[in-house]
Design a protein around this motif. Structure first.
Motif, mmCIF file in Angstrom:
data_model
loop_
_atom_site.group_PDB
_atom_site.id
_atom_site.type_symbol
_atom_site.label_atom_id
_atom_site.label_comp_id
_atom_site.label_asym_id
_atom_site.label_seq_id
_atom_site.Cartn_x
_atom_site.Cartn_y
_atom_site.Cartn_z
ATOM 1 N N PRO A 287 0.769 -0.932 -0.716
ATOM 2 C CA PRO A 287 -0.270 0.277 0.015
ATOM 3 C C PRO A 287 0.463 0.721 -0.343
ATOM 4 O O PRO A 287 2.132 1.130 0.079
ATOM 5 N N PRO A 288 0.618 2.526 -0.559
ATOM 6 C CA PRO A 288 1.192 3.602 -0.236
ATOM 7 C C PRO A 288 0.998 4.126 1.317
ATOM 8 O O PRO A 288 0.325 3.548 1.807
ATOM 9 N N SER A 289 2.524 4.842 0.914
ATOM 10 C CA SER A 289 2.751 4.735 2.465
ATOM 11 C C SER A 289 2.097 5.933 3.070
ATOM 12 O O SER A 289 2.071 6.233 4.291
ATOM 13 N N SER A 290 1.337 6.976 2.648
ATOM 14 C CA SER A 290 0.028 7.842 3.441
ATOM 15 C C SER A 290 -0.884 6.978 3.856
ATOM 16 O O SER A 290 -1.795 7.662 4.449
ATOM 17 N N THR A 291 -1.396 5.763 3.378
ATOM 18 C CA THR A 291 -2.431 5.213 3.239
ATOM 19 C C THR A 291 -2.505 4.432 4.866
ATOM 20 O O THR A 291 -3.573 4.487 5.109
ATOM 21 N N GLU A 292 -1.447 4.258 5.768
ATOM 22 C CA GLU A 292 -1.249 3.293 6.779
ATOM 23 C C GLU A 292 -0.792 4.420 7.774
ATOM 24 O O GLU A 292 -0.328 5.457 7.306
ATOM 25 N N ALA A 293 -1.102 3.826 8.687
ATOM 26 C CA ALA A 293 -0.179 4.831 10.486
ATOM 27 C C ALA A 293 1.191 4.824 9.361
ATOM 28 O O ALA A 293 2.117 3.975 9.658
ATOM 29 N N PRO A 294 1.999 6.036 9.992
ATOM 30 C CA PRO A 294 3.214 5.993 9.899
ATOM 31 C C PRO A 294 4.287 5.033 10.737
ATOM 32 O O PRO A 294 3.860 4.845 12.043
ATOM 33 N N PRO A 295 4.556 4.350 9.795
ATOM 34 C CA PRO A 295 5.992 3.425 10.475
ATOM 35 C C PRO A 295 7.087 4.391 11.176
ATOM 36 O O PRO A 295 7.144 5.645 11.144
ATOM 37 N N SER A 296 7.653 3.121 11.862
ATOM 38 C CA SER A 296 8.864 3.554 12.362
ATOM 39 C C SER A 296 9.941 4.634 11.374
ATOM 40 O O SER A 296 9.674 3.713 10.115
ATOM 41 N N LEU A 297 11.068 5.300 11.343
ATOM 42 C CA LEU A 297 11.127 5.890 10.907
ATOM 43 C C LEU A 297 12.702 4.583 9.561
ATOM 44 O O LEU A 297 12.858 5.175 8.779
ATOM 45 N N TYR A 298 12.790 3.825 10.285
ATOM 46 C CA TYR A 298 13.571 2.310 9.764
ATOM 47 C C TYR A 298 13.095 2.248 8.447
ATOM 48 O O TYR A 298 13.258 2.501 7.741
ATOM 49 N N MET A 299 11.917 1.681 9.395
ATOM 50 C CA MET A 299 10.954 0.749 8.227
ATOM 51 C C MET A 299 10.656 2.447 7.539
ATOM 52 O O MET A 299 9.897 1.077 5.932
ATOM 53 N N GLN A 300 10.005 3.005 7.615
ATOM 54 C CA GLN A 300 10.239 3.802 6.453
ATOM 55 C C GLN A 300 10.967 4.400 5.615
ATOM 56 O O GLN A 300 10.807 4.417 4.388
ATOM 57 N N GLY A 301 12.183 3.928 6.076
ATOM 58 C CA GLY A 301 13.122 4.423 5.594
ATOM 59 C C GLY A 301 13.689 2.538 3.855
ATOM 60 O O GLY A 301 14.201 2.582 2.943
ATOM 61 N N ILE A 302 13.114 1.821 4.654
ATOM 62 C CA ILE A 302 13.489 0.484 3.886
ATOM 63 C C ILE A 302 12.401 0.425 2.786
ATOM 64 O O ILE A 302 12.312 0.185 1.764
ATOM 65 N N TYR A 303 11.055 1.381 3.065
ATOM 66 C CA TYR A 303 9.868 0.973 2.284
ATOM 67 C C TYR A 303 9.890 1.847 1.244
ATOM 68 O O TYR A 303 10.141 2.405 0.111
ATOM 69 N N GLN A 304 10.998 3.049 1.457
ATOM 70 C CA GLN A 304 11.497 4.248 0.717
ATOM 71 C C GLN A 304 12.153 3.472 -0.391
ATOM 72 O O GLN A 304 12.140 3.853 -1.484
ATOM 73 N N THR A 305 12.566 3.091 -0.112
ATOM 74 C CA THR A 305 14.197 2.755 -0.618
ATOM 75 C C THR A 305 14.003 1.280 -1.898
ATOM 76 O O THR A 305 14.443 1.707 -3.011
ATOM 77 N N PHE A 306 12.689 0.264 -1.408
ATOM 78 C CA PHE A 306 12.322 -0.509 -2.091
ATOM 79 C C PHE A 306 11.755 -0.150 -2.939
ATOM 80 O O PHE A 306 11.637 -0.400 -4.019
ATOM 81 N N MET A 307 10.867 0.987 -2.855
ATOM 82 C CA MET A 307 9.947 1.495 -3.330
ATOM 83 C C MET A 307 11.144 1.977 -4.872
ATOM 84 O O MET A 307 9.904 2.174 -6.215
ATOM 85 N N ARG A 308 12.025 2.933 -4.005
ATOM 86 C CA ARG A 308 12.923 3.896 -5.208
ATOM 87 C C ARG A 308 13.568 2.498 -6.390
ATOM 88 O O ARG A 308 13.787 2.910 -7.950
ATOM 89 N N GLU A 309 14.375 1.268 -5.765
ATOM 90 C CA GLU A 309 15.326 0.544 -6.392
ATOM 91 C C GLU A 309 14.064 -0.539 -7.455
ATOM 92 O O GLU A 309 14.776 -1.054 -8.288
ATOM 93 N N VAL A 310 12.932 -1.155 -6.907
ATOM 94 C CA VAL A 310 12.624 -1.792 -7.933
ATOM 95 C C VAL A 310 11.660 -1.299 -8.826
ATOM 96 O O VAL A 310 10.699 -0.469 -8.650
ATOM 97 N N GLU A 311 12.383 -0.903 -9.202
ATOM 98 C CA GLU A 311 11.751 -0.381 -10.859
ATOM 99 C C GLU A 311 12.910 -1.071 -11.992
ATOM 100 O O GLU A 311 14.426 -0.898 -12.174
ATOM 101 N N ILE A 312 11.821 -1.178 -13.543
ATOM 102 C CA ILE A 312 12.869 -2.003 -14.432
ATOM 103 C C ILE A 312 13.356 -0.356 -15.197
ATOM 104 O O ILE A 312 12.884 1.024 -15.695
ATOM 105 N N LYS A 313 14.437 -0.795 -14.924
ATOM 106 C CA LYS A 313 15.510 0.645 -15.879
ATOM 107 C C LYS A 313 16.598 0.388 -16.491
ATOM 108 O O LYS A 313 17.069 -0.916 -16.688
#
Length: 297
Positions: A268-294
């Motif tokens: 789910p988009p990060s904005s639709t869930e309760a704010p996770p910990s800063l660490y988990m937020q960093g993992i989520y952002q990294t995963f969404m950024r890196e998992v992209e065909i390029k």
């Protein structure tokens, strides 16, 4: 160092696999690897393990020959490697010792005894530094912890670092979906040295405060031999199919990230869930950024 690394990797791959095509594939992967090219361009110590790893492995596999093993090249390379990047050296040595223990019956008894020579000399010249490393490591850890809230200093942090390294390897070096083919019966024995060495390099590097790819640069040539070997055997007898797969691996990350695309789609988009910990937020952002065909370049 970059050109010499490619040359040494070619010869190691050719000796291990007895297939020139595998050696060409492995050398091509290294010559087009963006992280490795950046490390060589910066002319820093982090690039030297890419060169020293195939050299040390070349001297190591000589011990399995039926002739008298010369321990001097192995000893000299070991000392240089330790003083270049001691953590990666420790991982590679642990991998080779584990491999040697498993296949000790394949080594001539006289050669097996001669392994004591590099062990004693390397220990004498390198182990005294271990007296100073704990204090230095503590200072480095304190520095990173004070500059970022994302540093996990708990015991669980080591597992997180290990998984972080695997994620980077999958995205930039070796598509982990292909690891399934490594454990096929016909691959098991030839791959053992490479798989064991890569595992221990990553394991020891997990002691670092931050799982940066440069801390496991020694594993890059190992993974490229594995990758070249798999490309050769998966499409053995079809140069066209081999060329297509090599082209995909060199030019894009589609093989690397396509297994992760479904996971990205169901998250789910990060904005639709309760704010996770800063660490988990960093993992989520990294995963969404890196998992992209390029494109790789």
């Amino acid at each position: 160092a970059g050109f010499l690394s490619i040359w040494c990797l070619y010869h190691l791959a050719n000796r291990l696999t007895q297939e020139k095509a595998v050696a060409v594939f492995a050398a091509t992967f290294l010559a087009t690897c963006v992280p490795a090219l950046l490390y060589f361009r910066t002319s820093r110590y982090v690039a030297l393990p890419i060169l020293l790893t195939p050299i040390l492995l070349l001297f190591y596999i000589d011990i399995f020959e039926k002739r008298k093993w010369n321990p001097i090249p192995f000893t000299v390379t070991s000392i240089i490697f330790f003083h270049t990047m001691y953590v990666e050296f420790a991982g590679l040595i642990l991998g080779m010792l584990t491999h040697l223990f498993l296949y000790r019956k394949d080594v001539e008894p006289s050669n097996l005894k001669r392994i004591r020579i590099p062990a004693v000399i390397t220990a004498f010249l390198c182990l005294p530094w271990l007296l100073f490393l704990p204090a230095l490591s503590k200072k480095i850890s304190e520095f990173y912890t004070s500059t970022s809230l994302l540093i996990d200093t708990s015991s669980l942090g080591y597992l997180k670092h290990f998984m972080g390294f695997l994620f980077q390897i999958n995205n930039y070096i070796f598509p982990l979906i292909l690891i399934l083919f490594v454990f096929l019966e016909k691959f098991r024995k030839p791959f053992s040295l490479l798989v064991i060495s890569a595992f221990f390099i990553i394991l020891t590097a997990s002691l670092h405060s931050i799982p940066l790819l440069q801390y496991i640069s020694a594993s890059i040539p190992i993974f490229f031999i594995l990758l070249g070997w798999l490309v050769f055997y998966l499409f053995k007898g079809s140069i066209i199919q081999q060329g297509i797969l090599v082209g995909l691996l060199v030019s894009s990350n589609i093989v690397h990230v396509i297994p992760l695309i479904p996971i990205k789609q169901i998250l789910p988009p990060s904005s639709t869930e309760a704010p996770p910990s800063l660490y988990m937020q960093g993992i989520y952002q990294t995963f969404m950024r890196e998992v992209e065909i390029k494109s790789i370049f």
